[in-house]
Design an enzyme around this catalytic site. Structure first.
Site, mmCIF file in Angstrom:
data_model
loop_
_atom_site.group_PDB
_atom_site.id
_atom_site.type_symbol
_atom_site.label_atom_id
_atom_site.label_comp_id
_atom_site.label_asym_id
_atom_site.label_seq_id
_atom_site.Cartn_x
_atom_site.Cartn_y
_atom_site.Cartn_z
ATOM 1 C CE1 TYR A 1 44.644 17.507 58.590
ATOM 2 C CE2 TYR A 1 42.886 18.591 57.369
ATOM 3 C CZ TYR A 1 43.322 17.875 58.476
ATOM 4 O OH TYR A 1 42.422 17.520 59.464
ATOM 5 C CG ASN B 1 39.557 11.160 61.806
ATOM 6 O OD1 ASN B 1 39.199 12.272 61.461
ATOM 7 N ND2 ASN B 1 40.831 10.807 61.880
HETATM 8 N N1 UDP Z 1 43.784 10.402 57.060
HETATM 9 C C1 UDP Z 1 43.261 9.674 55.996
HETATM 10 N N2 UDP Z 1 43.846 8.469 55.666
HETATM 11 C C2 UDP Z 1 44.929 7.989 56.342
HETATM 12 C C3 UDP Z 1 45.458 8.733 57.410
HETATM 13 C C4 UDP Z 1 44.854 9.935 57.744
HETATM 14 O O1 UDP Z 1 42.298 10.082 55.349
HETATM 15 O O2 UDP Z 1 45.412 6.886 56.008
HETATM 16 C C5 UDP Z 1 43.155 11.693 57.407
HETATM 17 C C6 UDP Z 1 42.390 11.665 58.737
HETATM 18 O O3 UDP Z 1 41.248 12.506 58.612
HETATM 19 C C7 UDP Z 1 43.418 12.222 59.709
HETATM 20 C C8 UDP Z 1 44.105 13.276 58.846
HETATM 21 O O4 UDP Z 1 44.173 12.672 57.556
HETATM 22 O O5 UDP Z 1 42.803 12.738 60.865
HETATM 23 C C9 UDP Z 1 45.485 13.672 59.275
HETATM 24 O O6 UDP Z 1 46.275 12.496 59.382
HETATM 25 P P1 UDP Z 1 47.263 12.287 60.617
HETATM 26 O O7 UDP Z 1 48.148 11.143 60.286
HETATM 27 O O8 UDP Z 1 47.901 13.587 60.964
HETATM 28 O O9 UDP Z 1 46.271 11.807 61.789
HETATM 29 P P2 UDP Z 1 45.757 12.592 63.114
HETATM 30 O O10 UDP Z 1 46.884 13.452 63.599
HETATM 31 O O11 UDP Z 1 44.550 13.398 62.698
HETATM 32 O O12 UDP Z 1 45.392 11.496 64.074
#
Ligand code: UDP
Ligand code: MG
Length: 137
Positions: free
Chosen positions: A50, A113
């Site tokens: 990440y 999620n």
């Molecule tokens: N996440 C979080 N808080 C936030 C946004 C994201 O804890 O406000 C976590 C969540 O598990 C997410 C991951 O960080 O799936 C990666 O974030 P991203 O914005 O890339 O979302 P995704 O691509 O997974 O939809």
């Protein structure tokens, strides 16, 4: 065009025993599962995966969560695999995810999620390389 994406079943969904249902949905959506492995990331491995989010306020908590238990990683193949898997997952926040999406059905919070998916073909290649050596792909 047939492409690949990286999917992850996150620790919350493993603990709640949603793995079978999620994998069934993947096959029902026409994906070929071309890679599959269960692993338990170290904190450092989660931080590396990440790294793009390293400046975000949720980075520490997210990487604690992602290294808190076992995960299932999969390479999924299909026409438009990246965008199709994003649609099947639904919005990042389960409270905003459309009915019938995996995050709406199995997600607990914006952090917990249930599933991950690459956000572009370029990211997919980077994420697959993060977990798989060239000869394993
Ligand atoms: N996440 C979080 N808080 C936030 C946004 C994201 O804890 O406000 C976590 C969540 O598990 C997410 C991951 O960080 O799936 C990666 O974030 P991203 O914005 O890339 O979302 P995704 O691509 O997974 O939809
Ligand atoms: Mg993302």
């Amino acid at each position: 065009m047939v492409e690949k994406t990286l999917a992850i079943i996150k620790p919350d969904a493993i603990k709640k025993k949603h793995v079978g249902k999620i994998m069934q949905r993947i096959e029902d959506e026409g994906f070929k599962i071309s890679g599959l492995r269960m692993l338990h990331l170290t904190k450092e491995e989660a931080k590396g995966f990440y790294i793009i989010h390293k400046e975000k306020n949720f980075y520490e908590s997210l990487t604690d969560f992602m290294s808190s238990g076992e995960i299932v990683i999969m390479v999924l193949e299909r026409e438009e695999a990246v965008s199709h898997w994003r649609r099947v997952m639904g919005a990042t926040d389960p409270a905003l995810a459309a009915p019938g999406t995996l995050r709406q059905m199995f997600g607990f919070s914006i952090e917990r999620n249930a599933v991950h998916g690459s956000d572009s073909p370029t990211t997919a290649e980077w994420e697959i390389n993060y977990f798989y050596k060239e000869e394993e792909q």
